[in-house]
Structures are given as structure tokens and as C-alpha cells.
Design an enzyme around this catalytic site. Structure first.
Site, PDB file in Angstrom:
ATOM      1  N   GLU A  68       0.821  -1.210   0.000  1.00  0.00           N
ATOM      2  CA  GLU A  68       0.000   0.000   0.000  1.00  0.00           C
ATOM      3  C   GLU A  68       0.858   1.264   0.000  1.00  0.00           C
ATOM      4  O   GLU A  68       0.461   2.272  -0.571  1.00  0.00           O
ATOM      5  CB  GLU A  68      -0.931   0.030   1.220  1.00  0.00           C
TER       6      GLU A  68
ATOM      7  N   ASP B 285      -6.996   6.212  -5.392  1.00  0.00           N
ATOM      8  CA  ASP B 285      -6.303   4.952  -5.681  1.00  0.00           C
ATOM      9  C   ASP B 285      -6.425   4.653  -7.181  1.00  0.00           C
ATOM     10  O   ASP B 285      -7.010   5.456  -7.928  1.00  0.00           O
ATOM     11  CB  ASP B 285      -6.832   3.835  -4.783  1.00  0.00           C
TER      12      ASP B 285
END
Length: 166
Positions: free
Chosen positions: A32, A41
Site C-alpha cells: 500500500e 487509488d
């Protein structure tokens, strides 16, 4: 198991639960990354810190490193709670920390609802552990697009999930 040492190697926290948490933190942080300012994202979902999403995350929001650590602990805690709720007690009682860590990373990424409805969970609860772990390799798409980062993450999760199986 070429990458297994990366997740297990650096000084284990005592106890199986602590080890599973330690491993899952390493995996999630690796894949991440941590950003103190929110960003969209790969599929446009507002995200902050270490992959944290939700209704309170907005673009141009900022957090401190300590706030990010707290969010990650809460998010992974929720993932472990999902494992405890969804995996049968018989399977859960004998699950090694590496498998718990792999499942927590996966649930952190896809959400508890997707895990609940997954063939992975059905196979795990049926005692088909190898087949369950193999399901991780299928979860490499976001909005219909195969993402290289998800391919790598799922390979690492699968490796952890299979650790110790003959």
C-alpha cells in the site's frame, strides 16, 4: 517460499496473534505504501495513509504518521475480526499465523463483504486449504483491469497462505 523470510524475518512479536499482526502490517505497508495526504487509488477511490478508505476520506485531506498508524491498526483489527467471524472455529483454531496474516491483508484490500461471498472462504471452511489459498491468485482485477501491483500482492499473500502445507 522465496519471499517468506521478508515477512517473517524481522523479530517476531510473541504469540501467534502478534506474529500474524506483525506479518500483515509488513505486507500491507509494502504493497500500500503510506501517504500522509489523501489521493485517488488506481480506480479513483479516495485513500489516505496506508490504504485507508471510507466515507470520511476526502481528497486533499492530511494525517500525521501517528494517525496513519492508528488507522492501519483499526483496519487490520477489523480484518482479523472478520477472519474470526467468518472462518469456522475448527479451521481457525489450527490456522498458522502466516495464513491469518495473508487473509488479513486480503480482507484489508477487498473488504469483508467480498471475503464473505468468496470461493476462497467456502473452500477454506470446507477444509480445502490449498485450493482456498490458490483462490488468491484470481483477485488481481480492479474495475475489470488486471493490476500488476495486485498480481504481486496476491502472489505474496498466496505464499504466506500456503506456508507449512505439504
Amino acid at each position: 517460499m522465496k519471499n517468506l523470510g521478508r515477512w517473517i524475518g524481522g523479530g517476531a512479536i510473541g504469540g501467534a496473534c502478534g506474529l500474524a499482526l506483525s506479518i500483515s502490517i509488513g505486507v500491507v505497508k509494502h504493497y500500500e505504501g503510506t501517504e500522509l495526504e489523501s489521493y485517488p487509488d488506481p480506480v479513483g477511490i479516495p485513500t489516505i495513509c496506508t490504504g485507508h478508505t471510507g466515507p470520511t476520506v476526502e481528497i486533499h485531506q492530511t494525517k500525521t504518521a501517528e494517525e496513519c498508524d492508528t488507522l492501519l491498526a483499526g483496519d487490520l483489527g477489523a480484518a482479523f475480526d472478520t477472519i474470526d467471524r467468518e472462518v469456522s472455529p475448527e479451521i481457525n483454531a489450527t490456522m498458522p499465523p502466516t495464513r491469518r496474516a495473508a487473509l488479513a491483508s486480503f480482507i484489508f484490500n477487498v473488504g469483508p463483504g467480498a471475503f464473505h461471498q468468496s470461493t476462497l472462504l467456502a473452500r477454506l471452511n470446507a477444509g480445502q486449504t490449498h485450493a482456498a489459498c490458490d483462490q488468491l491468485s484470481r483477485w488481481v482485477y480492479a474495475q475489470g483491469k488486471k493490476l500488476a501491483g495486485l498480481v504481486k500482492r496476491r502472489a505474496a499473500e498466496r505464499e504466506l497462505c500456503l506456508a507449512g502445507l505439504e
